[in-house]
Design an enzyme around this catalytic site. Sequence first.
Site, PDB file in Angstrom:
ATOM      1  N   ARG A  34       0.813  -1.221   0.000  1.00  0.00           N
ATOM      2  CA  ARG A  34       0.000   0.000   0.000  1.00  0.00           C
ATOM      3  C   ARG A  34       0.846   1.271   0.000  1.00  0.00           C
ATOM      4  NH1 ARG A  34      -5.061  -1.916   0.461  1.00  0.00           N
ATOM      5  NH2 ARG A  34      -5.233  -3.959   1.435  1.00  0.00           N
ATOM      6  N   HIS A  79       2.750 -10.871  -5.480  1.00  0.00           N
ATOM      7  CA  HIS A  79       1.622 -10.066  -5.946  1.00  0.00           C
ATOM      8  C   HIS A  79       2.092  -8.616  -5.909  1.00  0.00           C
ATOM      9  CE1 HIS A  79      -2.235  -8.234  -6.479  1.00  0.00           C
ATOM     10  NE2 HIS A  79      -2.856  -9.386  -6.509  1.00  0.00           N
ATOM     11  N   TYR A 117      -0.952  -2.839  -4.997  1.00  0.00           N
ATOM     12  CA  TYR A 117      -2.265  -2.402  -5.487  1.00  0.00           C
ATOM     13  C   TYR A 117      -2.212  -0.991  -6.068  1.00  0.00           C
ATOM     14  CZ  TYR A 117      -3.985  -6.290  -2.638  1.00  0.00           C
ATOM     15  OH  TYR A 117      -4.207  -7.528  -2.101  1.00  0.00           O
ATOM     16  N   HIS A 149      -2.619  -6.596 -11.145  1.00  0.00           N
ATOM     17  CA  HIS A 149      -3.927  -6.095 -11.574  1.00  0.00           C
ATOM     18  C   HIS A 149      -3.661  -5.203 -12.777  1.00  0.00           C
ATOM     19  CE1 HIS A 149      -5.613  -6.619  -7.214  1.00  0.00           C
ATOM     20  NE2 HIS A 149      -5.234  -7.745  -7.767  1.00  0.00           N
ATOM     21  N   GLU A 178      -3.935 -10.597 -13.872  1.00  0.00           N
ATOM     22  CA  GLU A 178      -5.039 -11.220 -13.123  1.00  0.00           C
ATOM     23  C   GLU A 178      -6.371 -10.675 -13.633  1.00  0.00           C
ATOM     24  OE1 GLU A 178      -4.801 -10.615  -8.865  1.00  0.00           O
ATOM     25  OE2 GLU A 178      -6.476 -11.974  -8.496  1.00  0.00           O
ATOM     26  N   ASP A 225      -8.413 -15.649 -11.047  1.00  0.00           N
ATOM     27  CA  ASP A 225      -8.977 -15.505  -9.702  1.00  0.00           C
ATOM     28  C   ASP A 225     -10.453 -15.884  -9.787  1.00  0.00           C
ATOM     29  OD1 ASP A 225     -10.396 -14.223  -7.445  1.00  0.00           O
ATOM     30  OD2 ASP A 225      -8.420 -13.435  -6.927  1.00  0.00           O
ATOM     31  N   HIS A 235     -12.988 -13.160  -8.503  1.00  0.00           N
ATOM     32  CA  HIS A 235     -13.115 -12.060  -9.465  1.00  0.00           C
ATOM     33  C   HIS A 235     -13.944 -12.499 -10.678  1.00  0.00           C
ATOM     34  CE1 HIS A 235      -9.083 -10.203  -7.877  1.00  0.00           C
ATOM     35  NE2 HIS A 235     -10.013 -10.273  -6.955  1.00  0.00           N
ATOM     36  N   HIS A 293      -5.812 -18.170  -8.242  1.00  0.00           N
ATOM     37  CA  HIS A 293      -6.240 -17.720  -6.914  1.00  0.00           C
ATOM     38  C   HIS A 293      -7.579 -18.385  -6.616  1.00  0.00           C
ATOM     39  CE1 HIS A 293      -3.803 -13.696  -7.143  1.00  0.00           C
ATOM     40  NE2 HIS A 293      -3.047 -14.726  -6.817  1.00  0.00           N
ATOM     41  N   ASP A 311     -15.333  -7.176  -5.036  1.00  0.00           N
ATOM     42  CA  ASP A 311     -14.119  -7.964  -4.826  1.00  0.00           C
ATOM     43  C   ASP A 311     -14.044  -8.348  -3.347  1.00  0.00           C
ATOM     44  OD1 ASP A 311     -11.655  -9.108  -4.825  1.00  0.00           O
ATOM     45  OD2 ASP A 311     -10.551  -7.336  -5.488  1.00  0.00           O
ATOM     46  N   HIS A 327     -13.373 -11.570  -1.136  1.00  0.00           N
ATOM     47  CA  HIS A 327     -12.987 -12.981  -1.070  1.00  0.00           C
ATOM     48  C   HIS A 327     -13.622 -13.646   0.148  1.00  0.00           C
ATOM     49  CE1 HIS A 327      -9.043 -11.951  -3.421  1.00  0.00           C
ATOM     50  NE2 HIS A 327     -10.126 -11.545  -4.011  1.00  0.00           N
ATOM     51  N   GLU A 377      -6.596 -16.628  -1.046  1.00  0.00           N
ATOM     52  CA  GLU A 377      -6.406 -15.244  -0.547  1.00  0.00           C
ATOM     53  C   GLU A 377      -7.654 -14.896   0.265  1.00  0.00           C
ATOM     54  OE1 GLU A 377      -6.256 -13.645  -4.577  1.00  0.00           O
ATOM     55  OE2 GLU A 377      -4.275 -12.868  -4.115  1.00  0.00           O
TER      56      GLU A 377
HETATM   57 ZN   LIG Z   1      -6.558 -12.672  -6.542  1.00  0.00          ZN
HETATM   58 ZN   LIG Z   2      -4.964  -9.667  -6.958  1.00  0.00          ZN
END
Ligand SMILES: [Zn+2]
Ligand SMILES: [Zn+2]
Length: 282
Positions: free
Chosen positions: A39, A69, A72, A109, A146, A181, A184, A218, A231, A233, A261
């Site tokens: 982040r 990964h 973001y 992403h 992804e 994923d 997603h 994922h 989104d 999970h 995840e």
């Molecule tokens: Zn994912």
């Molecule tokens: Zn992701």
Amino acid sequence: MKKNLLGVHCSIAGGAEKAFAEAEGLGINCFQIFTKNQRQWKEKEFTAEERARFRRAWEASEVDVVFSHASYLINLAAAEPERHQRAVNALAGELRRCAQLGLSYVVLHPGFAREQSRPDAIRRIAEGLHAAVAAAGEGTAMVLLENMAGQGSSIGTNIEEIKTLMDLTADIQHRIGFCLDTCHAFAAGYDIRTKGGIEDLLARIDRLIGLDRMKAIHLNDSKGGLGSHLDRHWHIGEGQIGEVPFRYLMRRFPAVPKVIETPKKDDWDARNLRRLRSFIEA
Ligand SMILES: [Zn+2]
Ligand SMILES: [Zn+2]
């Protein structure tokens, strides 16, 4: 029984090599990490000592595959030159850190179109992928695009957009792959609740981009409904998707690294892993 690559997203708090202790506790043979705070923009390099500790921990472990990964914050679709360059630099840095630790893949992403048209955003992302891969150099990790839930203006909500990105990066094909994923996909509108549904999605992936380019999966159930673009999970078999596609993916893709995840609270990682493993036991 043939080895089935299954794991979780592991923490590197206290040192990247700490992830192997978590992996050992869970009895997993693959995992995903963030190589830095995902982040924040702040860049990071691993020292020779950190790399050596990581490699030693890996060698002493039962782990076959580790991948990362990306942050973001990275938006390769950014139109504004400075923001685009910052995203390119951050992805190149991620690719270099992966190489330092010996990781083969980084999941990314694709990006957010924001005020641009989607075709413009996709072209911008392809430019960014070229620039980041060139800056990081050969011998560094492969970028796995992804598929996204479709929150906001995210690109990669359907397989066609991933295909377009792959077509636009065909000249660096060996550096670009795909990560599916399940949460997603479902939130984006692919109804994978049945065997026919997950087979349809996989057939589409195969037709458009080739299943051989799907290098990671994922495994996440979804709290949001079909086509909700949320989104969120959730635990395997406990969300809106249910067990069916997870059983199917576990059985069909033993050699593709699959990570959950899902929320880690209490012993949920162990419980989700137990459930997934039960799908491949006779
Ligand atoms: Zn994912
Ligand atoms: Zn992701």
